[in-house]
Motif scaffolding. Structure first.
Motif, PDB file in Angstrom:
ATOM      1  N   GLU A  31       0.943  -1.232   0.115  1.00  0.00           N
ATOM      2  CA  GLU A  31      -0.438  -0.172   0.149  1.00  0.00           C
ATOM      3  C   GLU A  31       0.778   0.890  -0.303  1.00  0.00           C
ATOM      4  O   GLU A  31       2.095   1.207   0.515  1.00  0.00           O
ATOM      5  N   ARG A 144      -9.144  -6.628   4.990  1.00  0.00           N
ATOM      6  CA  ARG A 144      -9.245  -6.357   3.788  1.00  0.00           C
ATOM      7  C   ARG A 144     -10.765  -6.608   2.011  1.00  0.00           C
ATOM      8  O   ARG A 144     -10.856  -4.981   1.720  1.00  0.00           O
ATOM      9  N   ALA A 145     -10.647  -7.770   2.495  1.00  0.00           N
ATOM     10  CA  ALA A 145     -12.040  -7.842   1.371  1.00  0.00           C
ATOM     11  C   ALA A 145     -13.238  -7.328   2.181  1.00  0.00           C
ATOM     12  O   ALA A 145     -14.067  -6.690   1.213  1.00  0.00           O
ATOM     13  N   LEU A 147     -13.384  -4.312   3.876  1.00  0.00           N
ATOM     14  CA  LEU A 147     -13.039  -3.433   3.814  1.00  0.00           C
ATOM     15  C   LEU A 147     -13.602  -2.762   2.477  1.00  0.00           C
ATOM     16  O   LEU A 147     -14.034  -1.682   2.741  1.00  0.00           O
ATOM     17  N   GLU A 148     -12.843  -3.135   1.831  1.00  0.00           N
ATOM     18  CA  GLU A 148     -13.481  -3.228   0.412  1.00  0.00           C
ATOM     19  C   GLU A 148     -15.177  -3.027  -0.167  1.00  0.00           C
ATOM     20  O   GLU A 148     -15.675  -2.344  -0.619  1.00  0.00           O
ATOM     21  N   ARG A 149     -15.978  -4.245   0.508  1.00  0.00           N
ATOM     22  CA  ARG A 149     -16.935  -4.345   0.915  1.00  0.00           C
ATOM     23  C   ARG A 149     -18.374  -3.014   1.416  1.00  0.00           C
ATOM     24  O   ARG A 149     -19.217  -2.617   1.027  1.00  0.00           O
ATOM     25  N   GLY A 152     -15.992   0.450   0.233  1.00  0.00           N
ATOM     26  CA  GLY A 152     -15.476   0.840  -1.630  1.00  0.00           C
ATOM     27  C   GLY A 152     -15.689   2.507  -2.382  1.00  0.00           C
ATOM     28  O   GLY A 152     -15.285   2.092  -3.641  1.00  0.00           O
ATOM     29  N   HIS A 159     -11.676   7.597   1.391  1.00  0.00           N
ATOM     30  CA  HIS A 159     -11.340   6.747   0.444  1.00  0.00           C
ATOM     31  C   HIS A 159     -10.668   5.660   1.256  1.00  0.00           C
ATOM     32  O   HIS A 159     -10.161   5.065   2.081  1.00  0.00           O
ATOM     33  N   LEU A 160     -10.458   4.714  -0.190  1.00  0.00           N
ATOM     34  CA  LEU A 160     -10.338   2.801   0.248  1.00  0.00           C
ATOM     35  C   LEU A 160      -8.514   3.351  -0.062  1.00  0.00           C
ATOM     36  O   LEU A 160      -8.465   3.374  -1.031  1.00  0.00           O
ATOM     37  N   THR A 161      -7.988   2.991   0.816  1.00  0.00           N
ATOM     38  CA  THR A 161      -6.148   2.730   0.115  1.00  0.00           C
ATOM     39  C   THR A 161      -5.684   1.756  -0.876  1.00  0.00           C
ATOM     40  O   THR A 161      -6.827   0.946  -1.120  1.00  0.00           O
ATOM     41  N   ARG A 162      -4.879   2.633  -2.243  1.00  0.00           N
ATOM     42  CA  ARG A 162      -4.617   1.281  -3.027  1.00  0.00           C
ATOM     43  C   ARG A 162      -4.147   0.339  -2.213  1.00  0.00           C
ATOM     44  O   ARG A 162      -3.496   0.214  -1.237  1.00  0.00           O
TER      45      ARG A 162
END
Length: 348
Positions: A31, A144-145, A147-149, A152, A159-162
């Protein structure tokens, strides 16, 4: 809900370069390393609390984020991430540490004004709890999965970090993203649970050297030896400008420095050392900012990571004396400044 400020953020151990993905069992992902205030955000479905790495509550300093979390988060959760502020026009934005640091102000009216004029963003990079279910024991891949849900598609200012598993891309980020004010890359073990207060992650940061003029020193808080050196560089007009300090000396080295610096101490007619004061900031309002003045004749080589305006962003590290260098040769021209990179492209 009152956030449990005893839950310390997971930390990172410094490494000299971006590590290979298979250097840790279970693999690594990468990241960007954000340069702001670390924030643990707790939302109970109605109320929001923001804690910091040092257990200092940040809630009152970022009312615009409190409002955004309460409005945008879809369910109760505990997020880990970084509070940042951007500056500059679209297409040339970068992180602005000075604007961010101004938010730690005792006056609520000042905080409210700054929240309108320079609103903050939150960059989420981990999820500790969602819907009342703790994720701390889950591997980062699952956190992480989740968090994206959760965040995202929320949008600004959350914002969601790259993230990437491509080490070559991570090394490109390391070089390019510095131009937007970021300060390195973090590598996270995919299989690791969240470990509060432990250095499980790996961080690669920028390190550079510069030759600087030593213009003074502060006595260590113990009252014995040198606590830090004050550093200067000559600007285009020849004026010697304060650019920060260097510290982290051993007990023995602090005492040695007193003797080494003694011949350069500026004294009054009575033989007393002449002292000065550095500018006070919101972080040093109650701290002794006095220092012993030195004749600007000593040159030292120091290690630093990056600049913030015309000062070192973080405290520099003393490397060695440079008796071969003339103080007048220590100018800003020697400093390595990264190519500009738009913060919007980092967030995209």
């Amino acid at each position: 809900m009152a956030i449990n400020l005893d839950v310390a953020p997971m930390l990172a151990k410094a490494v000299p370069s971006v590590p290979e993905p298979d250097s840790v069992e279970g693999g690594l992902v990468y990241e960007p390393k954000w340069d702001g205030f670390r924030g643990i955000v707790a939302f109970d479905g109605e109320h929001v609390e923001i804690g910091s790495r040092g257990a200092k509550p940040l809630t009152r300093y970022f009312p615009e984020l409190v409002e955004a979390f309460a409005r945008l988060l879809p369910e109760p959760c505990v997020l880990d991430g970084e509070i940042v502020i951007s500056a500059g026009a679209i297409g040339g934005q970068r992180l602005d540490w000075e604007q961010l640091s101004q938010r730690i102000h005792p006056a609520a009216s000042r905080v409210e004004l700054l929240a309108r004029e320079t609103p903050a963003m939150f960059v989420a990079f981990d999820l500790l709890e969602v819907g009342g279910r703790s994720l701390i024991e889950q591997p980062f891949s699952e956190r992480r999965a989740a968090l994206e849900r959760l965040v995202g598609g929320i949008g600004h200012p959350i914002h969601l970090t790259r993230i990437t598993s491509d080490v070559d891309l991570a090394r490109r980020w390391f070089e390019e993203f510095e131009g937007a004010g970021l300060d390195g890359v973090v590598a996270k073990p995919l299989a690791a649970p969240y470990a509060p207060g432990k250095r499980v992650m790996l961080k690669a940061k920028h390190h550079r050297t510069a030759d600087v003029v030593v213009v003074g020193y502060r006595v260590h808080t113990s009252g014995r030896g040198v606590g830090s050196l004050l550093l200067g560089l000559h600007d285009d007009s020849g004026e010697l400008r304060n650019v920060g300090g260097a510290s982290a000396f051993s007990d023995a080295r602090r005492l040695e420095l007193i003797d080494e610096l003694e011949p350069y101490v500026i004294r009054d007619p009575n033989g007393e050392a002449i002292r000065g004061e550095t500018d006070r900031s919101r972080f040093s309002s109650s701290r002794d900012v006095s220092f012993v003045r030195l004749r600007p004749e000593l040159v030292a080589e120091v290690r630093y990571d990056q600049l913030e305006g015309a000062r070192f962003r973080h405290t520099a590290q003393f490397a060695r004396w440079r008796p071969d260098r003339e103080p007048r040769s220590c100018t800003f021209d020697q400093l390595d400044r990264p190519l500009a990179y738009d913060l919007g492209d980092v967030l995209a």
